[in-house]
Design a protein around this motif. Sequence first.
Motif, PDB file in Angstrom:
ATOM      1  N   GLU A 173       0.858  -1.189   0.000  1.00  0.00           N
ATOM      2  CA  GLU A 173       0.000   0.000   0.000  1.00  0.00           C
ATOM      3  C   GLU A 173       0.890   1.234   0.000  1.00  0.00           C
ATOM      4  O   GLU A 173       1.992   1.222   0.534  1.00  0.00           O
ATOM      5  CB  GLU A 173      -0.893   0.036   1.250  1.00  0.00           C
ATOM      6  CG  GLU A 173      -1.775  -1.183   1.431  1.00  0.00           C
ATOM      7  CD  GLU A 173      -2.934  -1.241   0.455  1.00  0.00           C
ATOM      8  OE1 GLU A 173      -3.154  -0.230  -0.245  1.00  0.00           O
ATOM      9  OE2 GLU A 173      -3.610  -2.281   0.395  1.00  0.00           O
ATOM     10  N   LEU A 174       0.379   2.332  -0.589  1.00  0.00           N
ATOM     11  CA  LEU A 174       1.146   3.574  -0.611  1.00  0.00           C
ATOM     12  C   LEU A 174       0.770   4.494   0.551  1.00  0.00           C
ATOM     13  O   LEU A 174       1.562   5.368   0.925  1.00  0.00           O
ATOM     14  CB  LEU A 174       0.928   4.310  -1.940  1.00  0.00           C
ATOM     15  CG  LEU A 174       1.410   3.572  -3.194  1.00  0.00           C
ATOM     16  CD1 LEU A 174       1.146   4.421  -4.432  1.00  0.00           C
ATOM     17  CD2 LEU A 174       2.893   3.218  -3.099  1.00  0.00           C
TER      18      LEU A 174
ATOM     19  N   PHE B 101       4.596   1.302   5.179  1.00  0.00           N
ATOM     20  CA  PHE B 101       5.210   1.254   3.859  1.00  0.00           C
ATOM     21  C   PHE B 101       5.859   2.583   3.483  1.00  0.00           C
ATOM     22  O   PHE B 101       6.772   2.624   2.662  1.00  0.00           O
ATOM     23  CB  PHE B 101       4.187   0.803   2.820  1.00  0.00           C
ATOM     24  CG  PHE B 101       3.778  -0.627   3.020  1.00  0.00           C
ATOM     25  CD1 PHE B 101       4.660  -1.658   2.749  1.00  0.00           C
ATOM     26  CD2 PHE B 101       2.532  -0.948   3.536  1.00  0.00           C
ATOM     27  CE1 PHE B 101       4.316  -2.979   2.979  1.00  0.00           C
ATOM     28  CE2 PHE B 101       2.168  -2.260   3.764  1.00  0.00           C
ATOM     29  CZ  PHE B 101       3.065  -3.279   3.487  1.00  0.00           C
ATOM     30  N   ALA B 102       5.402   3.667   4.117  1.00  0.00           N
ATOM     31  CA  ALA B 102       6.108   4.940   3.953  1.00  0.00           C
ATOM     32  C   ALA B 102       7.506   4.832   4.563  1.00  0.00           C
ATOM     33  O   ALA B 102       8.484   5.344   3.997  1.00  0.00           O
ATOM     34  CB  ALA B 102       5.319   6.067   4.610  1.00  0.00           C
ATOM     35  N   MET B 103       7.611   4.150   5.702  1.00  0.00           N
ATOM     36  CA  MET B 103       8.923   3.943   6.328  1.00  0.00           C
ATOM     37  C   MET B 103       9.799   3.055   5.457  1.00  0.00           C
ATOM     38  O   MET B 103      11.009   3.284   5.323  1.00  0.00           O
ATOM     39  CB  MET B 103       8.736   3.323   7.717  1.00  0.00           C
ATOM     40  CG  MET B 103       8.072   4.246   8.729  1.00  0.00           C
ATOM     41  SD  MET B 103       7.565   3.394  10.252  1.00  0.00           S
ATOM     42  CE  MET B 103       9.161   2.890  10.912  1.00  0.00           C
TER      43      MET B 103
ATOM     44  N   HIS C 244      11.053   5.110   2.622  1.00  0.00           N
ATOM     45  CA  HIS C 244      12.071   6.058   3.096  1.00  0.00           C
ATOM     46  C   HIS C 244      13.416   5.365   3.271  1.00  0.00           C
ATOM     47  O   HIS C 244      14.473   5.948   2.993  1.00  0.00           O
ATOM     48  CB  HIS C 244      11.625   6.683   4.413  1.00  0.00           C
ATOM     49  CG  HIS C 244      12.517   7.785   4.893  1.00  0.00           C
ATOM     50  ND1 HIS C 244      13.528   7.592   5.797  1.00  0.00           N
ATOM     51  CD2 HIS C 244      12.571   9.103   4.559  1.00  0.00           C
ATOM     52  CE1 HIS C 244      14.160   8.723   6.028  1.00  0.00           C
ATOM     53  NE2 HIS C 244      13.593   9.652   5.288  1.00  0.00           N
ATOM     54  N   GLY C 245      13.387   4.125   3.734  1.00  0.00           N
ATOM     55  CA  GLY C 245      14.638   3.378   3.871  1.00  0.00           C
ATOM     56  C   GLY C 245      15.315   3.145   2.535  1.00  0.00           C
ATOM     57  O   GLY C 245      16.537   3.255   2.405  1.00  0.00           O
ATOM     58  N   VAL C 246      14.519   2.812   1.515  1.00  0.00           N
ATOM     59  CA  VAL C 246      15.067   2.638   0.160  1.00  0.00           C
ATOM     60  C   VAL C 246      15.617   3.961  -0.353  1.00  0.00           C
ATOM     61  O   VAL C 246      16.712   4.042  -0.910  1.00  0.00           O
ATOM     62  CB  VAL C 246      13.978   2.099  -0.796  1.00  0.00           C
ATOM     63  CG1 VAL C 246      14.491   2.102  -2.235  1.00  0.00           C
ATOM     64  CG2 VAL C 246      13.563   0.692  -0.388  1.00  0.00           C
TER      65      VAL C 246
ATOM     66  N   ILE D 277      12.113  -1.604   9.897  1.00  0.00           N
ATOM     67  CA  ILE D 277      11.836  -1.683   8.468  1.00  0.00           C
ATOM     68  C   ILE D 277      12.696  -0.723   7.645  1.00  0.00           C
ATOM     69  O   ILE D 277      13.072  -1.046   6.518  1.00  0.00           O
ATOM     70  CB  ILE D 277      10.328  -1.455   8.192  1.00  0.00           C
ATOM     71  CG1 ILE D 277       9.987  -1.749   6.725  1.00  0.00           C
ATOM     72  CG2 ILE D 277       9.910  -0.063   8.592  1.00  0.00           C
ATOM     73  CD1 ILE D 277      10.328  -3.141   6.271  1.00  0.00           C
ATOM     74  N   GLU D 278      13.005   0.451   8.184  1.00  0.00           N
ATOM     75  CA  GLU D 278      13.853   1.374   7.415  1.00  0.00           C
ATOM     76  C   GLU D 278      15.252   0.791   7.226  1.00  0.00           C
ATOM     77  O   GLU D 278      15.822   0.867   6.140  1.00  0.00           O
ATOM     78  CB  GLU D 278      13.916   2.732   8.099  1.00  0.00           C
ATOM     79  CG  GLU D 278      12.622   3.525   7.992  1.00  0.00           C
ATOM     80  CD  GLU D 278      12.803   4.991   8.364  1.00  0.00           C
ATOM     81  OE1 GLU D 278      13.815   5.594   7.946  1.00  0.00           O
ATOM     82  OE2 GLU D 278      11.938   5.535   9.069  1.00  0.00           O
ATOM     83  N   MET D 279      15.796   0.209   8.277  1.00  0.00           N
ATOM     84  CA  MET D 279      17.101  -0.431   8.186  1.00  0.00           C
ATOM     85  C   MET D 279      17.061  -1.600   7.199  1.00  0.00           C
ATOM     86  O   MET D 279      17.961  -1.771   6.367  1.00  0.00           O
ATOM     87  CB  MET D 279      17.535  -0.931   9.577  1.00  0.00           C
ATOM     88  CG  MET D 279      18.914  -1.579   9.614  1.00  0.00           C
ATOM     89  SD  MET D 279      19.241  -2.358  11.230  1.00  0.00           S
ATOM     90  CE  MET D 279      19.003  -0.968  12.333  1.00  0.00           C
TER      91      MET D 279
END
Length: 333
Positions: free
Chosen positions: A68-69, A74-76, A79-81, A292-294
């Motif tokens: 999902e956007l 999924f925003a996190m 952001h990690g990518v 999740i960001e890592m």
Amino acid sequence: MATIKDIAEAAGVSLATVSRVVNDGPKVGEKTRQRVKQIMEEMGYRPNANARALVTQKNTALGVVLAELHDPFFAMLAHGVESVTRRKNIQILLSAGSIEKETERRAIETLMEYRVEAMVVHSKALDDDTIIDFARQIPGFVLINRFIPAIANRCVWLDNVTGGRLMAEYAISQGHINLAVISSQYRIDDPNQRLEGIRNAISNAGLSLPETLVEYATPDQEGGEQAMQNLLATGAKFTAVLAYNDAMASGAMTMMQDQGIAVPEQVSVLGYDDVLLAKYCRPKLTTLRYPIEMMAAKAAELALRYANGEKPEPGIMFKYTPTLVKRNSLIRR
């Protein structure tokens, strides 16, 4: 807008030379390369990404397929990518799979059509064999938040069984022996694994978790409200609620507070993910931090390395473990 022909004329070189500079090709002297790049910058020239892909047979973008956007989790992830692609000056192409088999397939195939060779894919609906086939076709294919043994070195994943166990163990250590669970209704691995870990910890403590104290709903705040409403309607007695994620935990707290039930004085709540919401709901949410960001940054680095020719090492795994974040929504009984 300046064209490649304009650049060639201004630099006094051939179209082929400018094309080699644009595509980092060989057979161009360093002095000439720098002069062409300077003129490109002065004239505001921007290479056409699709044209470059046709010349080089690859795209300089990194593709990301999310479930999902709009979901904060999924925003996190995105952001990690982005923390990796920004540093490497690489474009991101985002697509949503919506946890639907055909939508996930189309999202991946569309990126392939654009010759994207580095992908971070969050797929829950596609079967293992289809994912393995994509991994064989796409050099930089990396699967995030899911583990498939056949492509273990392309998976960046979280130990959800351990996460569920940690949730229940902490609640029990604080004197809560009557636990309720609100879980996701989606037929994917994550809720099943977390529930498995919860059941293991409860069993190891000599306690039980009746099916009447497990409710399923959509993994969002509305689902958390609905699941808690269903639990309260049964008249079941519990002193702590273990939620599939922070959104469901927040919805459950809202429902209880609306019904005059004090959180955490009467019922404690424990979430999962540690998204921004966890810090700002009231009371502040005790939760399991999902790094999740890592993990997303690691997945992006792997995707780019594999796309550039590095071979995934056999026997290597990229497993992460959630950690407990103590705040105010769970207190000692």
